[in-house]
Design an enzyme around this catalytic site. Structure first.
Site, PDB file in Angstrom:
ATOM      1  CD  GLU A 146      -2.898   1.206   2.323  1.00 47.94           C
ATOM      2  OE1 GLU A 146      -2.769   0.443   3.281  1.00 47.94           O
ATOM      3  OE2 GLU A 146      -3.818   2.021   2.244  1.00 47.94           O
TER       4      GLU A 146
ATOM      5  CG  HIS B 187      -6.407   0.466  12.581  1.00 55.19           C
ATOM      6  ND1 HIS B 187      -7.179   1.607  12.512  1.00 55.19           N
ATOM      7  CD2 HIS B 187      -5.816   0.352  11.361  1.00 55.19           C
ATOM      8  CE1 HIS B 187      -7.061   2.148  11.316  1.00 55.19           C
ATOM      9  NE2 HIS B 187      -6.234   1.417  10.596  1.00 55.19           N
ATOM     10  CD  GLU B 188      -3.057  -2.126  10.703  1.00 58.27           C
ATOM     11  OE1 GLU B 188      -3.524  -2.327   9.564  1.00 58.27           O
ATOM     12  OE2 GLU B 188      -2.712  -0.996  11.102  1.00 58.27           O
TER      13      GLU B 188
ATOM     14  CD  GLU C  48      -6.506   3.213   6.636  1.00 57.52           C
ATOM     15  OE1 GLU C  48      -6.729   3.000   7.839  1.00 57.52           O
ATOM     16  OE2 GLU C  48      -5.836   2.430   5.935  1.00 57.52           O
TER      17      GLU C  48
ATOM     18  N   GLY D 138       2.870   2.513  10.891  1.00 59.54           N
ATOM     19  CA  GLY D 138       2.656   1.708  12.092  1.00 59.54           C
ATOM     20  C   GLY D 138       2.508   0.234  11.768  1.00 59.54           C
ATOM     21  CB  ALA D 139       0.568  -2.142  11.701  1.00 59.75           C
ATOM     22  CG  MET D 140       0.197  -3.171   4.968  1.00 56.55           C
ATOM     23  SD  MET D 140      -0.825  -1.743   4.468  1.00 56.55           S
ATOM     24  CE  MET D 140      -2.018  -2.581   3.436  1.00 56.55           C
ATOM     25  CD  GLU D 141      -4.907  -2.140   5.603  1.00 58.21           C
ATOM     26  OE1 GLU D 141      -3.971  -1.670   6.268  1.00 58.21           O
ATOM     27  OE2 GLU D 141      -5.572  -1.455   4.797  1.00 58.21           O
TER      28      GLU D 141
ATOM     29  CG  HIS E 283      -7.797  -2.072   7.884  1.00 55.23           C
ATOM     30  ND1 HIS E 283      -8.645  -1.149   7.322  1.00 55.23           N
ATOM     31  CD2 HIS E 283      -6.705  -1.363   8.298  1.00 55.23           C
ATOM     32  CE1 HIS E 283      -8.092   0.062   7.397  1.00 55.23           C
ATOM     33  NE2 HIS E 283      -6.921  -0.040   7.997  1.00 55.23           N
TER      34      HIS E 283
HETATM   35  N1  PHE Z   1      -3.144   0.880   5.842  1.00 49.93           N
HETATM   36  C1  PHE Z   1      -2.304   1.008   7.002  1.00 49.93           C
HETATM   37  C2  PHE Z   1      -3.241   1.196   8.168  1.00 49.93           C
HETATM   38  O1  PHE Z   1      -3.780   2.164   8.472  1.00 49.93           O
HETATM   39  C3  PHE Z   1      -1.354   2.126   6.981  1.00 49.93           C
HETATM   40  C4  PHE Z   1      -0.284   2.038   5.949  1.00 49.93           C
HETATM   41  C5  PHE Z   1      -0.380   2.799   4.811  1.00 49.93           C
HETATM   42  C6  PHE Z   1       0.806   1.226   6.136  1.00 49.93           C
HETATM   43  C7  PHE Z   1       0.595   2.752   3.842  1.00 49.93           C
HETATM   44  C8  PHE Z   1       1.790   1.198   5.181  1.00 49.93           C
HETATM   45  C9  PHE Z   1       1.695   1.969   4.044  1.00 49.93           C
HETATM   46  O2  PHE Z   1      -3.603   0.395   8.847  1.00 49.93           O
HETATM   47 ZN    ZN Z   2      -5.798   1.548   8.618  1.00 52.77          ZN
END
Ligand code: PHE
Ligand code: ZN
Length: 913
Positions: A129, A305-306, A328, A269-272, A309
């Protein structure tokens, strides 16, 4: 640099049903083979009125070396496609379904952008992402194309024993030459931004989770060897999130496996990613000894949060990146609800409002202001902003407030059932809510009339940037007990949006009588009985009343109030019912009364915040307001001694507003903010209050101490209040407290250690030096913890700050490729008002050089940091000139599209910041 526009959205000319990958990982490069199954998209051809096919096919691709390209098994002649720096164009694809096959070579080991496939501490990992997938293979890489993925990974067994991707592992086994493979199949079609792959040496914590319907899910948390002991909290958080989503939203997990991997080098922070979340390791590894209470809570909320998602983001994804807040904003709203259910709504709301005001309000009044649904962007990575996330969540929260829990949940159910398995828009979401509301309003007939509103107008929240202001004038008629309110709304201009229209504002208010009792809010012409029928959540203040303000100007008359000389106190924007600012003259006495009696925790806290802002502002202008400070001291004394308040509430009620809010308050009062003066004023106010309340503070500290050893979430309020007392009493020079704060660094609680350091932070005392050194010595081998030390050192507001920051950047344990470390040092500097904002402009120039340098390695992190310059116009002439000159120098450097866009926005003439 060209812009992408929402108005230019077209459906993809070719649909993609499958993405089959073979990824071969080697010691210094990787090879990626892709088989993409395309078919002409009838919908696209209809929309264009074009023939059945013949449209060219665009495949995005960046930093890829193309080794072969075939369609249906035949190598493409070089005239059949055009290779460009950002992708390739297949000029005339077949009119019938076809398979496109490519092989590319990529260089993950030298990829410092942390997008696409890269190596972090020996671990292969991905971040796709928003547009990272095109750095892995040629692909349309757009979120509205959902395809089924099957991925074969091959790597050396010894350096990459663990091979992970999305979905289920359907096969694995050995290969020649010490290599092995694994095949992952994801049954859920997904956009490419949700793809993930991880390979390396990892240890795992494994647990089973049984879903509400009785299916069993394997939860696996993967970390670097040695870190397993720190995974208990993250795992427990995941379980709580899964259960909560079942209970509150009726949403269950859909696969047999759920993986989380912690990596050190990560931009966000993190990715879903579907079933393979990748986390910044600072958001996974934790226990009370290595993480603070605040960090533990944050980890719990990001894990949630993740996880959330999976439905709001993955099962239902975004049609295009203009819809980013669809996933988001909604998911932030969901994680905030989760945290308030678990840890208390009142406190959680206050914390979130404070964050919103210090970050989003600032963004919304500066040159990078943009709507929740932007209509153009240059670099999409720049749009992962607090507006998309936090304001996006506030917009959803307003819908929830206006519709009530039941109707909102009906809307959610409609939304999920309509759009599951597809890519949707913000409009789709609002339409589901509108349909649910229409049903509910039909059923209810007249009764809840006052809360009806026009959805088309409500949608302006998505399209208008800027923070609306409600201007309120009051007229009290004591002889008949009537309070007249004249309410006017306006939204200030923002870049590209000089004129704004009225929005729908849910305004929750209450009235507090002279004895502190809640009074009914009865509108003119209403019968007193029905006036109180609204059924608002129990966490709201007593006798709260929800009003819908949707006109530019309204006049209200509140009747049936006690006939007295003084009007009742007006408690406004309870629970912060809308992300707006209030503008009304409020006498100190009224605010003190609300601070003492308002039954709405947020409005009560806010009354105190207003008083604190006034006190700091006065001090910053060298005119401290002794009477105001005395009243504040008395009010805080009563709060501290109030046995009905939790320690956490006391700590929040007494906390000073953040530096951005103080600057904003100065501006609202018609001054040019002077950051070092505000910073110093806040500290001197702590000192004053620390002296004035000495006895009470020390009594409270003693009471708190008995709870220190409780483990999170227990005892967190006591620790927090202790931290505040340490800070105030240290500022007042209390030797015993200073010694206690110093000693905390050697204790068993990271929370207390960090509060101790924070309390000592402001003065160059030997105790501060000793505490800092002890902390370093103890944690030097844990990079995540050391980052907090880097941040502390970089933000120390004394001595030669820039020389210190320079030494930190050259420190042997500083990793310039780890965004966490960069943010710790450079973000620490940006938050160091006296050093960053020093009158000679050296802080600005130093920062500009660092950003240019960082931009060469990591544009995403650099452009986020460049926003530290965004407020230059709000400062006094000299400071503005210094900041502007640093920005202009930065603009002359060779910048990435990301940083270039931010710098250009900051310098643009059409800039109302
Ligand atoms: N989609 C992720 C989140 O909010 C954030 C994110 C965006 C991480 C782009 C990496 C790169 O949970
Ligand atoms: Zn998110």
């Amino acid at each position: 640099m060209s812009s992408v526009r929402l108005a230019d959205y077209r459906p993809a000319p070719y649909l993609l049903s499958r993405t089959d990958l073979t990824v071969r990982l080697y010691g210094d490069h990787a090879l990626v083979e892709a088989q993409l199954r395309f078919a002409p998209n009838p919908a696209a051809n209809e929309a264009d009125g074009a023939g059945a096919s013949g449209e060219p096919l665009w495949l995005a691709g960046i930093a890829l070396t193309l080794e072969s390209l075939q369609i249906d098994g035949l190598t493409l002649a070089s005239e059949a496609y055009a290779l460009e720096s950002e992708g390739l164009m297949i000029k005339a694809p077949p009119a019938a379904p076809f398979v496109l096959q490519s092989r590319v070579r990529i260089e993950p080991h030298s990829n410092t952008t942390l997008e696409g496939l890269y190596v972090s501490g020996g671990l292969f990992t991905t971040q796709c992402e928003a547009e990272g997938f095109r750095r892995i293979t040629f692909h349309p890489d757009r979120p509205d194309l959902l395809s089924r993925f099957r991925v074969r990974i091959e790597a050396e067994h010894s350096s990459c024993p663990v091979l992970l991707s999305n979905g289920n592992c359907i096969d694995s086994g050995p290969l020649d030459q010490g290599r092995h493979y694994a095949i992952w199949d994801d049954p859920f079609p997904k956009p490419s931004y949700l793809f993930a792959l991880v390979a390396g040496v990892l240890e795992e914590r494994r647990e089973l989770f049984t879903t509400a319907s009785g299916r069993s899910v394997q939860l696996r948390l993967h970390v670097e060897p040695g870190d397993l002991t720190y995974t208990e909290h993250a795992m427990a958080s995941l379980r709580r999130a899964m259960r909560w989503d079942e209970q509150r939203y009726g949403l269950e997990y859909d696969l047999d496996e759920y993986n989380i991997v912690a990596v050190r080098h990560f931009n966000m922070g993190a990715m879903e990613n579907k079933s393979l979340n990748i986390f910044n390791s600072k958001l996974v590894l934790a226990d009370h000894e290595i993480a603070t209470d605040e960090e533990l809570e944050r980890i719990e909320s990001v894990i949630a949060h993740e996880y959330f998602h999976n439905w709001t983001g993955n099962r239902i994804t975004c049609r295009d990146w203009f819809q980013l807040s669809l996933k988001e904003g909604l998911t932030v709203f969901r994680d905030q609800s989760f945290t308030s259910d678990l840890h208390g709504a009142a406190i959680n709301r206050i914390e979130n409002v404070s964050i919103l005001r210090n970050t989003q309000f600032r963004e919304d009044s500066g040159p990078t202001a943009h709507p929740v649904q932007p209509d153009a962007y240059q670099a999409i990575d720049n749009f992962y902003t607090t507006t998309i996330y936090e304001k996006g969540s506030e917009v959803i929260r307003m819908l929830h407030t206006l519709l009530g829990e039941e109707t909102f949940m009906r809307g959610m159910t409609l939304y999920v059932s309509r759009h599951d398995g597809s890519a949707a828009t913000c409009d789709d979401f609002v339409r589901a809510m509108e349909d649910a509301a229409t049903l509910a309003w039909d059923e209810a007939q007249e009764s809840s009339d006052s809360c009806r509103f026009d959805f088309a107008q409500f949608k302006r929240w998505y399209h208008q940037a800027g923070t609306p202001v409600l201007q309120i004038q009051r007229n009290w008629d004591g002889s008949c007990g009537e309070l007249e309110l004249h309410i006017r709304q306006h939204t200030p201009p923002t870049p590209g949006q000089p004129h704004k229209q009225a929005v729908v504002i849910p305004l929750v208010l209450g009235l507090v009588g002279q004895g502190g009792e809640p009074l009914p809010v009865q509108l003119e012409g209403e019968d007193p009985e029905t006036a109180q029928e609204q059924d608002l959540p129990p966490s709201w203040g007593r006798r709260s009343r929800l009003l819908v303000i949707d006109q530019p100007e309204v006049q209200l008359r509140l009747c049936g109030l006690p006939k007295q000389h003084h009007p009742p106190a007006l408690s406004l924007l309870r629970q912060f019912s809308a992300p707006i600012k209030l503008d009304l003259g409020r006498p100190v006495a009224e605010l003190v009364h609300l601070l003492a009696h308002d039954s709405d925790p947020l409005a009560r806290w806010d009354a105190g915040q207003l008083l604190l802002k006034r006190a700091v502002l006065a001090r910053s202008q060298g005119q401290h307001d002794a009477q105001l400070e005395e009243e504040l001291g008395d009010a805080f004394g009563r709060i501290l001694n109030d046995p009905s308040l939790s320690q956490a509430s006391k700590a929040l009620l007494l906390s000073l507003p953040g530096q951005p809010e103080l600057e904003d308050a100065a501006q609202q009062a018609g001054h040019k903010p002077d950051p070092p003066a505000l910073f110093a004023a806040a500290q001197s106010l702590r000192q004053r209050l620390g002296q004035a309340l000495a006895t009470t503070l020390l009594q409270q500290l003693e009471a708190c101490q008995t709870e220190w050893t409780q483990s999170w979430p227990h005892g967190q309020g006591d620790r927090r209040l202790s931290g505040l007392i340490w800070a105030w009493r240290s500022a007042a020079g209390d030797a015993a407290v200073i010694a206690q704060a110093r000693a905390a660094v050697d204790g068993a609680s990271m929370t207390l250690a960090r509060y101790g350091l924070a309390a000592l932070q402001h003065h160059d005392r030997p105790e501060r030096q000793a505490a800092s050194e002890a902390f370093y010595a103890r944690w030097q081998h844990r990079p995540v913890i050391l980052d907090s030390w880097f941040a502390l050192e970089a933000s120390a507001p004394f001595g030669d700050g820039l020389a210190r920051v320079q030494r930190l950047l050259e420190h042997p344990r500083y990793d310039p490729n780890a965004p966490n470390s960069v943010r710790a040092v450079l973000g620490g500097l940006a938050g160091n008002a006296p050093v960053f904002h020093a009158a000679d402009g050296n802080g600005y120039r130093f920062m500009a050089r660092q950003i240019a340098d960082l931009d060469g390695r990591n544009p995403i992190t650099a452009s986020r940091l460049a926003k530290v310059f965004s407020r230059w116009r709000s400062y006094g002439t000299e400071r503005a000139a210094q900041m502007h000159s640093a920005l202009s120098t930065l603009a002359q450097a060779e910048l990435s599209a990301n940083t270039g866009e931010v710098v250009q926005q900051c310098l643009a003439e059409d800039n109302h910041g």
